[in-house]
Scaffold this active site. Structure first.
Site, short mmCIF file in Angstrom:
data_model
loop_
_atom_site.label_atom_id
_atom_site.label_comp_id
_atom_site.label_asym_id
_atom_site.label_seq_id
_atom_site.Cartn_x
_atom_site.Cartn_y
_atom_site.Cartn_z
N LYS A 23 88.17 29.77 36.23
CA LYS A 23 89.12 29.64 37.34
C LYS A 23 88.45 30.08 38.65
O LYS A 23 88.58 29.43 39.68
CB LYS A 23 90.38 30.50 37.07
CG LYS A 23 91.31 29.84 36.07
CD LYS A 23 92.40 30.79 35.56
CE LYS A 23 93.20 30.07 34.46
NZ LYS A 23 94.21 30.91 33.80
N GLN B 114 96.68 36.68 33.98
CA GLN B 114 96.21 35.96 32.80
C GLN B 114 96.92 36.45 31.54
O GLN B 114 96.96 37.65 31.28
CB GLN B 114 94.68 36.14 32.66
CG GLN B 114 94.06 35.40 31.51
CD GLN B 114 94.15 33.87 31.67
OE1 GLN B 114 93.91 33.34 32.74
NE2 GLN B 114 94.51 33.20 30.60
N ASP C 195 101.48 29.81 38.57
CA ASP C 195 101.63 29.36 37.19
C ASP C 195 102.97 28.64 36.98
O ASP C 195 103.17 27.98 35.96
CB ASP C 195 101.58 30.57 36.24
CG ASP C 195 100.27 30.66 35.49
OD1 ASP C 195 99.59 29.62 35.37
OD2 ASP C 195 99.94 31.76 35.01
#
Ligand code: NAD
Length: 281
Positions: A52, A96, A119
């Site tokens: 990422k 995460q 997200d």
């Protein structure tokens, strides 16, 4: 059969995003910022976060990774999120997953400002997506959606069958295809006759976590099949779709690896840029 090349599509998307970031820099004299919080030392999470960060840098985003040990207190993480919520240089925040057991995932998700929730997991974004309003969309289904649209730009009236009803994949995928006027069936572990449901589909999205669940005789000719699954097996990483069998019938199919996976990270960058743009209005 069209082999849907997710690597190529993701590279093209990153290229577009890079141009967009350059334009935003000229317009606003600043660039979108992505902050990722990584807790613990799980190897897959570390690899995801590294990828990422690399991709974010490649398109010119300001990127930062904050690392905590497994033993970090929930309070410390929530306070850091509050701090990032107030930081104008941070456009998007991602924690995460998975998290250590002593940290409440839902509390973490709900502490992130919906406007910085890259997200798309915050209940506000989930609600906005299902109501058809502007929202951050979870990255994996967004990537699947973009791949489907590349093969078939007009999805009006198509029958879509989603296999799996997770909040991460199946449910948001359903909303995205409903918006495109598909007739969507969402199936799951209690569905009576999954094969019969799949045989009705013009589009199948499999997000289950069972190696090669979707067989060749479950797929009618001309179906677009998107395989979200990532399963470790004795013969290596395989998807939720039996690639060899299904590729004989399908109109288009994503490989695993090299299909949906690369698009997920590119869509995270896209979401960060969208959050930045909305914050400038
Ligand atoms: P999950 O475990 O949260 O959900 C699985 C869903 O599958 C559930 O809704 C369940 O009802 C359904 N299911 C289980 N058994 C079934 C059966 N026999 N028939 C029909 N449905 C059944 O999983 P998830 O988080 O959505 O992930 C699914 C897969 O996608 C996993 O392999 C995961 O590793 C992979 N994944 C890939 C990416 C990517 O970027 N490519 C991202 C996230 C997840």
């Amino acid at each position: 059969m069209i082999l849907i090349d997710g690597k190529k599509a993701a590279a093209e998307l990153r290229q577009e995003l890079k141009h967009e970031v350059t334009e935003l820099k000229v317009k606003y004299n600043k660039v979108p910022g992505l902050t990722v919080i990584l807790i613990g030392d799980l190897t897959p999470s570390q690899i995801y976060v590294r990828n990422k960060e690399k991709s974010a840098n490649e398109v010119g985003l300001k990127s930062e990774v904050i690392k905590y040990p497994d033993s970090v207190e929930e309070k410390t993480v929530l306070e850091k999120i509050e701090e990032l919520n107030k930081d104008e240089t941070v456009s998007g925040i991602l924690v995460q997953l998975p998290l250590p057991k002593h940290i409440d995932k839902q509390k973490v998700i709900e502490t992130i400002l919906p406007s910085k929730d890259v997200d798309g997991f915050h209940p506000m974004n989930v609600g906005n997506l299902s109501s058809g309003y502007e929202s951050s969309v979870p990255c994996t289904p967004l990537g699947c959606y973009l791949l489907i649209k590349k093969v078939e730009p007009n999805l009006n009236g198509k029958k879509a069958v989603i296999v799996g009803r997770s909040n991460l994949n199946g449910k948001p995928m359903t909303q995205l295809l409903l918006k495109e006027n598909c007739t969507v069936t969402i199936t799951h572990s209690k569905t009576k006759d999954l094969k019969a449901e799949c045989l009705e589909a013009d589009i199948i999205v499999a997000a289950v976590g069972i190696p090669e669940l979707v067989k060749g005789d479950w797929v009618k000719k001309n179906t677009i099949v998107i395989d979200v699954g990532i399963n470790k097996t004795d013969k290596g990483i395989v998807g939720d779709v039996d690639f060899d069998e299904v590729s004989k019938n399908a109109k288009a199919l994503t490989p695993v690896p090299g299909g949906v996976g690369p698009m997920t990270i590119a869509c995270l960058l896209k979401n960060t840029i969208e959050c930045f743009k909305r914050s400038q209005i």
